[in-house]
Design a protein around this motif. Structure first.
Motif, PDB file in Angstrom:
ATOM      1  N   TYR A  11       0.816  -1.223   0.000  1.00 41.05           N
ATOM      2  CA  TYR A  11       0.000   0.000   0.000  1.00 41.05           C
ATOM      3  C   TYR A  11       0.849   1.273   0.000  1.00 41.05           C
ATOM      4  N   LEU A  12       2.045   1.160  -0.518  1.00 41.83           N
ATOM      5  CA  LEU A  12       2.974   2.291  -0.546  1.00 41.83           C
ATOM      6  C   LEU A  12       2.375   3.498  -1.266  1.00 41.83           C
ATOM      7  N   LYS A  13       1.792   3.229  -2.444  1.00 44.55           N
ATOM      8  CA  LYS A  13       1.211   4.306  -3.265  1.00 44.55           C
ATOM      9  C   LYS A  13       0.073   5.012  -2.509  1.00 44.55           C
ATOM     10  N   GLU A  14      -0.766   4.198  -1.874  1.00 42.25           N
ATOM     11  CA  GLU A  14      -1.917   4.749  -1.138  1.00 42.25           C
ATOM     12  C   GLU A  14      -1.433   5.591   0.059  1.00 42.25           C
ATOM     13  N   LYS A  15      -0.353   5.091   0.711  1.00 41.56           N
ATOM     14  CA  LYS A  15       0.196   5.821   1.853  1.00 41.56           C
ATOM     15  C   LYS A  15       0.737   7.183   1.411  1.00 41.56           C
ATOM     16  N   GLU A  16       1.403   7.161   0.253  1.00 42.23           N
ATOM     17  CA  GLU A  16       1.959   8.419  -0.281  1.00 42.23           C
ATOM     18  C   GLU A  16       0.846   9.433  -0.548  1.00 42.23           C
ATOM     19  N   LYS A  17      -0.263   8.916  -1.089  1.00 40.52           N
ATOM     20  CA  LYS A  17      -1.402   9.802  -1.386  1.00 40.52           C
ATOM     21  C   LYS A  17      -1.986  10.388  -0.100  1.00 40.52           C
ATOM     22  N   LEU A  18      -2.073   9.550   0.911  1.00 42.25           N
ATOM     23  CA  LEU A  18      -2.600  10.003   2.204  1.00 42.25           C
ATOM     24  C   LEU A  18      -1.685  11.073   2.799  1.00 42.25           C
ATOM     25  N   GLN A  19      -0.368  10.807   2.722  1.00 43.15           N
ATOM     26  CA  GLN A  19       0.596  11.768   3.264  1.00 43.15           C
ATOM     27  C   GLN A  19       0.519  13.107   2.524  1.00 43.15           C
ATOM     28  N   ARG A  20       0.306  13.004   1.204  1.00 44.46           N
ATOM     29  CA  ARG A  20       0.192  14.243   0.410  1.00 44.46           C
ATOM     30  C   ARG A  20      -1.017  15.060   0.898  1.00 44.46           C
ATOM     31  N   ALA A  21      -2.168  14.356   1.098  1.00 43.99           N
ATOM     32  CA  ALA A  21      -3.387  15.038   1.544  1.00 43.99           C
ATOM     33  C   ALA A  21      -3.202  15.615   2.946  1.00 43.99           C
ATOM     34  N   GLN A  22      -2.542  14.824   3.817  1.00 39.62           N
ATOM     35  CA  GLN A  22      -2.294  15.320   5.188  1.00 39.62           C
ATOM     36  C   GLN A  22      -1.365  16.528   5.155  1.00 39.62           C
ATOM     37  N   GLY A  23      -0.372  16.456   4.273  1.00 37.30           N
ATOM     38  CA  GLY A  23       0.566  17.566   4.103  1.00 37.30           C
ATOM     39  C   GLY A  23      -0.155  18.817   3.654  1.00 37.30           C
ATOM     40  N   PHE A  24      -1.103  18.655   2.760  1.00 41.84           N
ATOM     41  CA  PHE A  24      -1.873  19.797   2.267  1.00 41.84           C
ATOM     42  C   PHE A  24      -2.651  20.454   3.405  1.00 41.84           C
ATOM     43  N   LEU A  25      -3.256  19.607   4.252  1.00 43.43           N
ATOM     44  CA  LEU A  25      -4.040  20.140   5.381  1.00 43.43           C
ATOM     45  C   LEU A  25      -3.174  20.932   6.357  1.00 43.43           C
ATOM     46  N   ASN A  26      -1.910  20.526   6.428  1.00 42.78           N
ATOM     47  CA  ASN A  26      -1.019  21.183   7.382  1.00 42.78           C
ATOM     48  C   ASN A  26      -0.314  22.422   6.816  1.00 42.78           C
ATOM     49  N   THR A  27      -0.519  22.707   5.542  1.00 41.11           N
ATOM     50  CA  THR A  27       0.127  23.903   4.974  1.00 41.11           C
ATOM     51  C   THR A  27      -0.880  25.038   4.895  1.00 41.11           C
ATOM     52  N   LYS A  28      -0.328  26.194   4.609  1.00 33.12           N
ATOM     53  CA  LYS A  28      -1.221  27.357   4.534  1.00 33.12           C
ATOM     54  C   LYS A  28      -1.895  27.447   3.164  1.00 33.12           C
ATOM     55  N   LYS A  29      -1.443  26.584   2.230  1.00 31.05           N
ATOM     56  CA  LYS A  29      -2.010  26.618   0.878  1.00 31.05           C
ATOM     57  C   LYS A  29      -3.510  26.347   0.912  1.00 31.05           C
ATOM     58  N   ASN A  30      -3.938  25.603   1.944  1.00 34.60           N
ATOM     59  CA  ASN A  30      -5.350  25.210   1.976  1.00 34.60           C
ATOM     60  C   ASN A  30      -6.309  26.390   2.205  1.00 34.60           C
TER      61      ASN A  30
END
Lengths: 167, 126
Positions: A11-30
């Motif tokens: 599930y490496l690919k899925e984990k990467e996608k989750l991390q990307r989404a979590q990263g987005f939530l933690n940035t000010k870009k949102n």
């Protein structure tokens, strides 16, 4: 632990996608609506892909489970069939042995009656009916003796099989 | 580009990916101890093949049995082929299954529904 970790690589690919989404939530870009819409679109696409995958894998797993269950049932049926065949074979083997033993027993009785009882009857009673009755008694005793020998041998063979199974 | 050939055994399917002919084949049993290690090179090979695919690409899948994690990777392989199809190569999937293995045929149909690839179902006599 290492084995579990290796399996999680699936599930490496899925984990990467989750991390990307979590990263987005933690940035000010949102804060920016365009960026948030784009990210939502990405997450929706990923979710759709994941849902398709889950549906497929669940169906395949259910089918596999059904197949394994059927194979297991077939295996159990075959085991029962095999056990019955083994029982029949043991019975036949024991039956043959019992017949041989009874044949030897009958031969001994015949020789015994001809050599010992017959001359005795001839010299003391000289009665042909008595002689025939003794021979008939010997002949009739053969079948019960055969059954007795066969049952005893069968019980012994079964006990032997049970002992082997316990070991 | 090199071809990808792996011998099959009781756990791994046989792999024969030919970049020159566009004929790809996965056959046998797929219950690897580590599906990631087994299938990742296949996905990497397809990634490379995607840069210069043949006009026609055919994947023959003839699997007797595969576990759940393999089913995920087979989907990944098919998705990669879908991308190859989008980049111009005509992709067909030859899904082989044993005559009495209805479940395997239905599994192929599920893959067909999800990927939208062109599947040919071929029944094999055992």
């Amino acid at each position: 632990m290492a084995k579990r970790k290796r399996k999680e690589n699936i599930y490496l690919k899925e984990k990467e996608k989750l991390q990307r989404a979590q990263g987005f939530l933690n940035t000010k870009k949102n804060d920016k609506p365009e960026a948030a819409t784009m990210e939502l679109q990405n997450i929706t696409d990923d979710y759709e892909e994941l849902l398709d995958q889950t549906v497929l894998i669940t169906r395949i797993s259910d089918r596999l489970q059904k197949k394994l269950d059927q194979t297991n049932d077939q295996l159990n049926d075959k085991n029962i069939e095999l056990q019955n065949t083994i029982d029949d074979l043991v019975k036949a083997k024991v039956g043959r042995k019992a017949t041989t033993i009874v044949f030897i027993f009958a031969l001994i009785l015949f020789v015994f009656s001809e050599a010992l009882i017959e001359p005795y009857i001839e010299s003391y009673a000289n009665d042909i009916y008595l002689s025939l009755a003794i021979k008939a008694l010997i002949a009739m005793s053969i079948k019960p003796v055969e059954m007795l020998v066969e049952n005893t041998m069968l019980k012994k063979a079964r006990r032997k099989t049970m002992d082997k199974r316990v070991i | 580009m090199d071809n990808l050939i792996k011998d099959g055994n009781k756990q791994h399917p046989q792999i024969d990916f030919n970049a020159q002919t566009g004929q790809l084949e996965i056959s046998g049993r797929s219950i690897p101890e580590n599906s990631y290690d087994f299938y990742n090179p296949l996905l990497q090979w397809l990634e490379q093949y995607q840069d210069q695919p043949q006009k026609e690409t055919q994947l023959k899948i003839y699997l007797e049995y595969f576990n759940t994690s393999s089913s995920k990777y087979i989907l990944e392989v098919l998705k990669k082929l879908k991308e190859i199809e989008k980049s111009g190569s005509a992709v067909t999937i030859a899904w082989h299954f044993d005559m009495d293995d209805e479940e395997m045929m239905e599994t192929g149909e599920d893959y067909e529904d999800i990927t939208g690839l062109n599947f040919n179902f071929i029944e094999e006599e055992e």
